[in-house]
Design a protein around this motif. Structure first.
Motif, mmCIF file in Angstrom:
data_model
loop_
_atom_site.group_PDB
_atom_site.id
_atom_site.type_symbol
_atom_site.label_atom_id
_atom_site.label_comp_id
_atom_site.label_asym_id
_atom_site.label_seq_id
_atom_site.Cartn_x
_atom_site.Cartn_y
_atom_site.Cartn_z
ATOM 1 N N TRP A 83 3.944 2.327 6.188
ATOM 2 C CA TRP A 83 2.809 2.054 5.306
ATOM 3 C C TRP A 83 2.239 3.363 4.766
ATOM 4 O O TRP A 83 1.853 3.465 3.600
ATOM 5 N N ILE A 87 1.925 4.427 0.750
ATOM 6 C CA ILE A 87 0.689 4.876 0.116
ATOM 7 C C ILE A 87 0.889 6.222 -0.564
ATOM 8 O O ILE A 87 0.471 6.428 -1.707
ATOM 9 N N PHE A 136 -7.487 2.842 4.312
ATOM 10 C CA PHE A 136 -6.498 1.831 4.671
ATOM 11 C C PHE A 136 -6.273 1.891 6.176
ATOM 12 O O PHE A 136 -5.899 2.946 6.701
ATOM 13 N N MET A 141 -2.828 -3.488 8.212
ATOM 14 C CA MET A 141 -1.892 -3.780 7.130
ATOM 15 C C MET A 141 -0.604 -4.368 7.682
ATOM 16 O O MET A 141 -0.069 -5.346 7.151
ATOM 17 N N ASN A 153 4.917 -6.458 -0.516
ATOM 18 C CA ASN A 153 3.915 -5.451 -0.188
ATOM 19 C C ASN A 153 3.901 -4.286 -1.168
ATOM 20 O O ASN A 153 2.898 -3.578 -1.277
ATOM 21 N N ILE A 157 0.028 -3.570 -2.202
ATOM 22 C CA ILE A 157 -0.711 -2.334 -1.973
ATOM 23 C C ILE A 157 -1.347 -1.838 -3.279
ATOM 24 O O ILE A 157 -2.440 -1.257 -3.267
#
Length: 313
Positions: A83, A87, A136, A141, A153, A157
């Motif tokens: 994740w 990002i 976040f 998540m 996803n 996001i």
């Protein structure tokens, strides 16, 4: 297999390279008020939360709980690290989205700098800290949405960022357009407006059948939530502080399809926009007073009648 400390060191180096690339010298030739997104570290190399992350979650917890987080090392597991990578990869694309997200807010400039702060303890999935930090919680998540590598996803996001950045813009707008938010009703209407616009940015394709046209799924959910909206707003019009909290519960929290205030407003705004966010400026500029007008425009006639006598100054 656990991801090595070397891998995290590399991530940190990449983050700093991105920050350096986004220096004022690089952006000096861009349009005025170009927003720079800067990634901040939510974890130290040893897995302890950074002061940035602790500051972001401090209002969500009592002092004892916060002290516990500060002493608890939780390095990112494999799923959380993915994740984090997603990002970081998204930062250039998110920067490119900012001008379009400004469209509903006429006459304001986005902040020069907005911070993106991932962490993994003590926060909801995505949230705002102070005026210009988007956080976040990578643990949540993963728990709520599964693997960062899924196709769903990749788009999700982006919607999370758009939702939270809209809140950043709304805070700027409110500084220039002070709102009277004193009574339980006024607080509810302001939350409906800010979270409604945020949730408008969160709408995926399953909610829309075309520009300004709701899907069958959206209409079914709206049919279920609109009576709750009317019931709660009617009660809040005469509520005192002792009863307000229970009436406000669920307005913009909990499961997406159960947000009785934020989601109906989001779907009304989607119909109003018809694919052109310039159509939303009128509603943003109305502030708290706009929600009742918007509701009366889109509610079925029998529900409109139940809020006819409710007004705010």
């Amino acid at each position: 297999m656990k991801i090595s400390a070397f891998f995290f060191a590399q991530l940190r180096r990449i983050a700093w390279v991105f920050i350096l690339m986004c220096s004022p010298a690089i952006f000096s030739q861009m349009t005025p008020h170009q927003t720079v997104l800067i990634l901040q570290a939510g974890l130290e190399d040893n897995g302890l939360p950074t002061q940035h992350w602790l500051k972001a979650i401090e209002k969500r917890h009592d002092a004892e709980t916060l002290a516990g987080f500060a002493k608890t090392a939780r390095p990112y597991n494999d799923a959380e690290a993915l994740w984090q990578q997603l990002i970081m990869k998204k930062l250039p694309a998110w920067t490119a989205m900012i001008d379009s997200m400004r469209i509903p807010f006429s006459g304001i400039a986005a902040p020069d700098t907005v911070y993106i702060l991932p962490g993994n303890q003590g926060g909801s999935d995505a949230f705002i800290s102070a005026p210009i930090t988007i956080c976040f919680n990578l643990e949540k998540m993963g728990q709520f949405y599964g693997a960062a590598t899924s196709a769903a996803n990749d788009g999700r996001i982006d919607r999370f960022f758009a939702h939270e950045f809209t809140h950043v813009l709304h805070k700027v707008w409110r500084q220039q357009n002070p709102q009277k938010i004193e009574t339980p009703l006024e607080r509810a209407l302001w939350e409906c407006m800010t979270e409604g616009l945020g949730n408008y940015r969160s709408l995926s394709a399953k909610w829309m059948a075309g520009k300004g046209i709701l899907s069958d799924h959206a209409n079914k959910v709206l049919d279920r939530l609109q009576p709750i909206f009317v019931e709660r707003i009617s009660a809040l019009a005469t509520a005192d502080e002792t009863t307000a909290d229970s009436l406000l519960k669920g307005l913009s929290t909990g499961r997406f399809d159960r947000k009785w205030g934020a989601l109906p407003v989001a779907l009304w705004l989607a119909q109003e926009a018809q694919g052109n966010d310039e159509n939303l400026r009128t509603w943003v500029n109305l502030g708290t007073t706009g929600i009742l007008k918007l509701a009366r425009k889109y509610l079925p006639e029998n529900l409109q009648k139940r809020i006819e006598g409710i007004n705010v100054n």
